[in-house]
Motif scaffolding. Structure first.
Motif, PDB file in Angstrom:
ATOM      1  N   ASP A  65       0.574  -1.235   0.078  1.00  0.00           N
ATOM      2  CA  ASP A  65       0.009  -0.061   0.011  1.00  0.00           C
ATOM      3  C   ASP A  65       0.707   1.202  -0.039  1.00  0.00           C
ATOM      4  N   ILE A  95       0.149   4.227  -0.184  1.00  0.00           N
ATOM      5  CA  ILE A  95      -0.271   5.288   0.798  1.00  0.00           C
ATOM      6  C   ILE A  95       0.150   5.191   2.294  1.00  0.00           C
ATOM      7  N   TYR A  96       0.035   3.795   2.687  1.00  0.00           N
ATOM      8  CA  TYR A  96       0.722   3.397   3.955  1.00  0.00           C
ATOM      9  C   TYR A  96       2.156   3.573   3.974  1.00  0.00           C
ATOM     10  N   THR A 121       3.661   6.048   2.527  1.00  0.00           N
ATOM     11  CA  THR A 121       4.065   7.387   2.799  1.00  0.00           C
ATOM     12  C   THR A 121       3.877   7.849   4.335  1.00  0.00           C
ATOM     13  N   ILE A 122       2.844   7.097   4.825  1.00  0.00           N
ATOM     14  CA  ILE A 122       2.205   7.373   6.269  1.00  0.00           C
ATOM     15  C   ILE A 122       3.480   7.089   7.125  1.00  0.00           C
ATOM     16  N   THR A 154       7.766  -3.331  -1.642  1.00  0.00           N
ATOM     17  CA  THR A 154       6.306  -3.522  -1.827  1.00  0.00           C
ATOM     18  C   THR A 154       5.806  -4.699  -1.776  1.00  0.00           C
ATOM     19  N   ASN A 155       6.730  -5.894  -1.763  1.00  0.00           N
ATOM     20  CA  ASN A 155       6.206  -7.242  -1.278  1.00  0.00           C
ATOM     21  C   ASN A 155       7.394  -7.840  -1.013  1.00  0.00           C
ATOM     22  N   ASP A 207       3.390  -6.735   6.279  1.00  0.00           N
ATOM     23  CA  ASP A 207       2.068  -6.954   5.856  1.00  0.00           C
ATOM     24  C   ASP A 207       1.683  -8.118   5.325  1.00  0.00           C
ATOM     25  N   ASN A 262      -1.129  -9.224   3.228  1.00  0.00           N
ATOM     26  CA  ASN A 262      -1.776  -9.287   2.067  1.00  0.00           C
ATOM     27  C   ASN A 262      -1.020  -8.445   1.086  1.00  0.00           C
ATOM     28  N   PRO A 289       1.033  -8.702  -3.373  1.00  0.00           N
ATOM     29  CA  PRO A 289       1.243  -9.375  -4.514  1.00  0.00           C
ATOM     30  C   PRO A 289       2.632 -10.218  -4.268  1.00  0.00           C
ATOM     31  N   ASP A 316       3.384 -13.092  -0.430  1.00  0.00           N
ATOM     32  CA  ASP A 316       2.649 -12.450   0.921  1.00  0.00           C
ATOM     33  C   ASP A 316       3.622 -12.607   1.835  1.00  0.00           C
ATOM     34  N   SER A 360      -1.148  -5.425   9.834  1.00  0.00           N
ATOM     35  CA  SER A 360      -2.234  -5.632   9.052  1.00  0.00           C
ATOM     36  C   SER A 360      -3.515  -4.953   9.456  1.00  0.00           C
ATOM     37  N   SER A 361      -4.231  -4.531   8.237  1.00  0.00           N
ATOM     38  CA  SER A 361      -5.273  -3.855   8.476  1.00  0.00           C
ATOM     39  C   SER A 361      -6.398  -5.102   8.769  1.00  0.00           C
ATOM     40  N   LYS A 399      -3.598  -2.120  11.916  1.00  0.00           N
ATOM     41  CA  LYS A 399      -3.344  -0.691  11.515  1.00  0.00           C
ATOM     42  C   LYS A 399      -4.560   0.096  11.936  1.00  0.00           C
ATOM     43  N   PRO A 400      -4.379   1.409  12.273  1.00  0.00           N
ATOM     44  CA  PRO A 400      -3.310   2.195  11.869  1.00  0.00           C
ATOM     45  C   PRO A 400      -2.236   2.091  12.938  1.00  0.00           C
TER      46      PRO A 400
END
Lengths: 785, 131
Positions: free
Chosen positions: B12, B14-15, B17-18, B36-37, B62, B64, B66, B69, B94-95, B117-118
């Protein structure tokens, strides 16, 4: 008359004393036999004696004759003595004498007792000049001879010159004055030989010769045969002019005794036999008399016994006159049964006590009996008792006349079977109840004989359940197995064989085919019935469980559907929560960052970020909405669609991407490609699969797509293949059609396309499969149903 | 207190960045890398095996993603664990609030904790201080 009577009583006396009579006869017979035997014995004995006397006389005769010769000889010899007392021509005369009489062994003259002349002299010298008067023994003999002045035979004695001899002496007197002796000697041997010359039977008899010793006056025997003076088995005779006796002895006197004894014994045996048979013969009348008395007693006892039986029997007896049908006799039990006294029964008669409905039958049977059509009969009938009660009885009627005789009376045995009848009725009732109960059981009750391996019972329900009647079922020994559903037959028969061997109660389910060809489900509950510990019968019930089975099947299907939906729902909720939460958590974080922002730039930056989160959230919401729409779309409208048109439409929509990536699409479909499907879904499915194929193209080659349509088992199947990067199915097969699952870092990947496609296909009742190899390509196959 | 190196593995953007902002604000980390994975992360990790200093102290992972995982990443870690000379603290971030995921995380001994999360600055600080 009187004598006859006496005779009769006399005969009776014997007749009733068989033993005594037999004994008497035996004694009388024995007495006579002994008497006869004794007489016979005496006769035989006399005969014998006579025979022996004759023989002995003959012998005596012989000896006498020899001695006479001897006497003549010595007389001749004496004549040789002249008046002077001197023998003249002794030797000449002696020689002549001896030569003519061979029995004489020697002759001598003994003047004054002194042996002076001997002929022959040879061998006899020892006797010469022997004075016999000086020898005491000889002297006595000589004296004897002198006294009698006659011949005297002396000896047998030992001769001086040797041997034993008999000496015949003649005292010679000259002028009345004793001169001496003239003597001749005969050897004993010779004498004996002569005496026995007339041969008698030496096997039967023995001969003996004796002399009385002049000194001892005792009898001396010269032959070895012994004489037992106690027995009477010999005869004897004295020889004149001597002390000699000759004997004839019977060798086997016992022969006579044996014969007599044997005869006597035979006679006694006959007497015993006679006595025995007489007593035996006489016993018979006595036995008969005893028997008679015995029979009499027995008869009396029997009569009493039968009388008692008749009166006290537990079954009724009645003796009825065949002509008048009147009672002659009836026992207590019979009267008791009916409640009447015998007099009352007699008065009433059979017809009045018999139940009117049974009267005809009773009379018919009686007629048959009288006409000799039946020998006896047995009948169950009703009587009406004195109290008006109806009782059931079993009547057994037998005639008391012989076949050829005129009917006289018959005897009836009557047994009260009221209770039995009642019980029977009860049993019948309960049996029919039981039967109707079995028939009401909602299942086919069956019974099977294990020994004969055959069905013995099948309840009526078989008609309701299988459509066949019980008769049809029973008509074939293999009916049951023939009507088992073919697919189940093997396992059913296998189980049946196993349990029939082990006699294990069991319960199983299988299918059968009914008369109208319907397949029904049967639950068969089998039990074994034991008799004396051995199972003899298989018994069970076959219940139609088709409805239950179908309900179960529906239930299973529903369960499967529900659990599928549940799974999808769970997946969906998971996805929703995950995806929405990822956005909300981002929003939360951004907001907190905005709040704590230290500068305006930073706040602006966060707001931009928030905007992008908002977009992304919006997109997610759209997708979710789409998914929810598919899942809630219960009534989908389907119609025949031209598959070709939809391919063209998809190519049109994706025109830009196709051109940009120089993708080519090969279409391989039949001439008239009509499929029954939902229009929007077909458009969506083709769009998703085609766009995926282009999106995941292989970087080193131009994308080539193939779209096919064909039929598999009457179901339309279409395929979309590509030569793209492929998917590693080993890793990703379970996630491939999941929501928001992506497998590459492709920026366009959203992980929603295949999820939606799958849901749409399944909503149409079909399915989607995938084949893929990394770097080679992927093929999706869609079954429309 | 030595400042730690932290890796954030999440697809994610956005995540990412945060979390980047939050790490900077917490001032508790000396270095920070984003992946990213799982695959990107494991490839990088394998490259750094010989260099203990450049290995991360903490990984926020995280589930989930691509390509590879979170779980697949953990399997990979298991295989190369003997070659890692450093104790790496791994947190699942994880969310997902599914119990299933939380339970699964417990089956991996290398996973220290599970953060829903958050993620806050406080979370990051406590991760470091709990070490």
């Amino acid at each position: 008359m009187n004598t006859e009577k006496k005779l009769a009583s006399f005969v009776n006396w014997f007749t009733f004393r068989p033993k005594t009579s037999g004994y008497l006869i035996f004694i009388i017979l024995s007495f006579f036999i002994i008497l006869i035997s004794l007489q016979r014995f005496h006769m035989l004995k006399e005969d014998k004696q006579r025979e022996m006397s004759i023989i002995l006389n003959e012998i005596h005769e012989n000896i006498d004759q020899s001695l006479k010769i001897c006497q003549v000889s010595i007389v001749s010899l004496a004549l040789t003595i002249n008046d002077d007392g001197v023998s003249q021509n002794f030797d000449q005369v002696a020689k002549q004498l001896i030569e003519s009489n061979n029995i004489i062994s020697l002759v001598q003259l003994v003047p004054d007792g002194i042996i002076k002349n001997i002929y022959p002299m040879k061998g006899n010298e020892a006797a010469l000049n022997l004075n016999i008067l000086m020898t005491p023994y000889l002297e006595q003999l000589a004296n004897k001879s002198m006294k009698t002045r006659a011949f005297y035979f002396d000896g047998p004695l030992k001769l001086k010159q040797g041997g034993i001899g008999v000496v015949c002496r003649l005292p010679v007197y000259k002028k009345n004055k004793f001169w001496g002796f003239s003597a001749a000697v005969i050897k004993l041997e010779t004498l004996l030989k002569i005496s026995q010359s007339n041969s008698f039977d030496k096997i039967k008899y023995d001969f003996q010769f004796s002399n009385i010793n002049p000194l001892t006056h005792k009898e001396e025997f010269y032959l070895p045969t012994k004489i037992d003076s106690n027995t009477n088995n010999y005869v004897y005779k004295k020889i004149p002019n001597s002390d000699w006796q000759i004997y004839l002895i019977e060798k086997k006197p016992s022969d006579l005794y044996l014969i007599i004894f044997l005869r006597g014994l035979l006679g006694i045996s006959i007497a015993i036999a006679f006595g025995f048979f007489t007593s035996k013969l006489l016993k018979n009348p006595e036995k008969l008399k005893v028997l008679l008395k015995d029979q009499e007693t027995k008869l009396l006892k029997n009569e009493m016994k039968f009388k008692t039986i008749f009166d006290q029997a537990t079954i009724g007896f009645a003796i009825i006159d065949a002509c008048t049908s009147n009672f002659k006799e009836a026992n207590n039990k019979y009267c008791q049964m009916l409640g009447y006294t015998f007099e009352e029964i007699k008065e009433k008669g059979i017809a009045n006590i018999t139940h009117p409905d049974d009267l005809e039958d009773s009379l018919l049977n009686l007629t048959n009996l009288e006409e000799g059509k039946v020998e006896e009969y047995s009948l169950e009938k009703r009587y009406i008792t004195k109290s008006g009660k109806t009782i059931w009885v079993n009547v057994n009627v037998s005639p008391l006349w012989e076949n050829y005789e005129k009917p006289t009376t018959y005897i009836a045995f009557i047994k009260d079977i009221t209770q039995k009848k009642e019980t029977q009725a009860l049993v019948e009732k309960s049996q029919s109840q039981f039967k109707s109960l079995i028939d009401t059981i909602d299942g086919i009750v069956w019974e099977y004989n294990l020994e004969t391996s055959s069905s013995t019972f099948i309840s009526k329900k078989v008609e309701n359940i299988l459509g066949y009647t019980a008769e049809e079922y029973m008509s074939s020994p293999t009916f049951w197995e023939d009507h088992i559903y073919p697919e189940d037959r093997e396992f059913v028969l296998r189980i049946s064989t196993i349990v029939n061997k082990k006699y294990k109660n069991h319960d199983y389910e299988y299918r059968m085919i009914t008369k109208n060809g319907r397949v029904i489900w049967i639950r068969d509950i089998v039990n074994f019935v034991y008799e004396n510990g051995i199972p003899v019968t298989g018994r069970g019930i076959m219940i139609d469980i088709t409805v239950m089975k179908e309900a179960q099947k529906d239930l299973n299907n529903s369960f499967h559907l529900v659990s599928e939906q549940n799974k999808r729902l769970l997946n969906f909720s998971y996805i929703v929560s995950h995806n929405l939460r990822s956005h909300t958590s981002n929003i939360e974080s951004i907001i907190s960052l905005i709040e704590s922002a230290e500068s305006e730039d930073e706040r602006k930056e966060m707001l931009t970020l928030l905007k992008s989160v908002s977009n992304s959230l919006d997109e997610t919401m759209i997708h979710l909405n789409e998914v929810v729409n598919i899942n809630t779309n219960v009534d989908l409208i389907t119609k025949p669609l031209d598959f070709r048109k939809y391919i063209l439409k998809t190519q049109e929509v994706l025109k830009e991407q196709i051109q940009l990536n120089e993708a080519s699409i090969i279409v391989d479909i039949p001439d008239n490609p009509i499929i029954e499907y939902n229009s929007a879904y077909l458009e969506s499915i083709l769009y998703n699969l085609t766009s995926n194929a282009i999106r995941y193209r292989h970087p080193q080659r131009k994308p080539i797509l193939t779209i096919k349509l064909h039929k598999e088992k009457d179901i339309n199947v279409f395929e979309v293949s590509d030569n793209g990067i492929g998917i590693d199915l080993k890793k990703n097969a379970d996630k491939l059609f999941g929501m928001f699952k992506t497998f590459s870092n492709n920026a366009d990947a959203r992980g929603i396309g295949l999820f939606i496609t799958k849901n749409q296909i399944e909503a149409m009742g079909g399915k989607i499969t995938v084949e893929s190899k990394p770097n080679i390509g992927t093929t999706f196959k869609i079954y429309t149903k | 207190m030595n400042k730690k190196t932290i890796w954030v593995v999440d697809d994610d953007a956005i995540y990412q960045t945060i979390i980047n902002k939050l790490i900077q604000k917490s001032e508790a980390f000396s270095a920070h890398s984003s992946f990213t994975n799982g695959k990107e992360a494991i490839i990088t990790l394998k490259k750094m095996l010989g260099n203990v200093n450049s290995l991360p102290d903490i990984i926020l992972l995280d589930i989930n993603m691509p390509v590879m995982d979170g779980w697949e990443f953990m399997e990979e870690i298991k295989m190369i664990k003997s070659k890692i000379d450093k104790h790496i603290i791994i947190y699942i971030v994880s969310s997902s609030i599914a119990l299933e995921d939380k339970n699964k995380s417990k089956t991996f001994t290398d996973i220290v904790g599970y953060i829903s999360k958050p993620v806050t600055i406080e979370d990051l600080v406590s991760i470091v201080s709990n070490q």
